[in-house]
Design an enzyme around this catalytic site. Sequence first.
Site, PDB file in Angstrom:
ATOM      1  CE  LYS A 114     -32.758 -11.847  14.346  1.00 44.95           C
ATOM      2  NZ  LYS A 114     -31.447 -12.760  15.380  1.00 44.95           N
ATOM      3  CE  LYS A 196     -30.768  -7.187  20.999  1.00 42.93           C
ATOM      4  NZ  LYS A 196     -31.642  -8.811  20.463  1.00 42.93           N
ATOM      5  CE  LYS A 199     -26.211 -14.258  19.596  1.00 40.19           C
ATOM      6  NZ  LYS A 199     -26.994 -14.867  20.721  1.00 40.19           N
TER       7      LYS A 199
END
Length: 332
Positions: A114, A196, A199
């Site tokens: 992130k 993966k 979203k």
Amino acid sequence: MTDKKTIFSGIQPSGALTLGNYLGAIKNWTSMQEDYQSIFCVVDLHAITVPKEPKDLRKNTLEVLANYIAAGLDPDKAILFVQSHVPAHAELAWVLDCFAYFGELSRMTQFKDKSQKQVGNINAGLFNYPVLMAADILLYNTDLVPVGEDQRQHLELARDIAQRFNNRFSPTFAVPEPYISKIGAKVMSLQDPTSKMSKSDDNQNSYILLSDDDDTIRRKFKRAVTDSIGVVNYSEDQPGVKNMIDMMAKISGRSVESITEDYLGQGYAKLKEDTAEVVIQEIAPIREEATRLLQDKKYLETIYQKGADRAEAIAMKMLRKVYKKVGFVPRR
Ligand code: ATP
Ligand code: LTN
């Protein structure tokens, strides 16, 4: 209280839910709620570690709750609540922050990923994220935490923090175990089956949302990336094909062997079409029910209010115990 074991899990209201969230997490919760004291949270405090528009956060929070119920979580069996409604989460997180090390938090893969995505905003919340998650879990004497594979490292950290605290004072927290199912724990991207399904992926064709309509689902599966081998096998070398078989297996409960046999000698087109139909059968009813629930804000309000009351009663007991152990003077 019952003598059932406790499970706790949560999802961030950071956007619309994906098929990965459903197969990796929510679907397992629905079958576990019968046998466990079950607590499921919409973790809005976690969601603000990535910048969010307040109106989107409000909307996503109710959407996640509606999807929990639409997917089959029963508010009479499970406690369903919103994290920010129970202040004990933030309060315990502070205490646990003082038992978590800079070094171990720096090693968290999700933090590193992130951080790369928001170089200009590597905020302290993003860094402390796993400690808040540990607080969520430890407040409820949780035995098992049903999550997808990507959360395994965070769970390890929660266990370490619990043990560290217990050793420093005296047994306080139950040490939680991860519950990660064999199939469905890592649903892969339809566009890059080595990563993966997420979203926050820029490419909308890489994920299926629980809110996607039937034709969108068919179209996304049709475009799904496979390989040039051309023969259906269940193998790590064919991650796109394996992903389809895994989805079918998770949804139908059938074994991967028997599904793979069905496609002996067939091309990928049929496998993709059939997977799309199996997915539609499973999630279309959830989409319809969630849409209906979202029109009834009053009902959702009664659910999350009741949920927060029940959660808070449990959480406050633990928080008081922790405050006492660390030496805070009680208010009365
Ligand atoms: P983001 O993509 O924005 O990082 P996310 O989709 O991973 O978010 P989370 O709220 O972080 O969503 O995850 C909620 C739950 O869904 C967790 O238990 C996580 O392990 C699970 N999960 C998320 N993506 C997948 C996936 N592709 N396959 C299986 N489980 C998943
Ligand atoms: N970090 C989790 C969401 C989460 C969670 C939790 C999961 C926050 N608190 C407690 C299980 C238990 C994620 O999926 N990204």
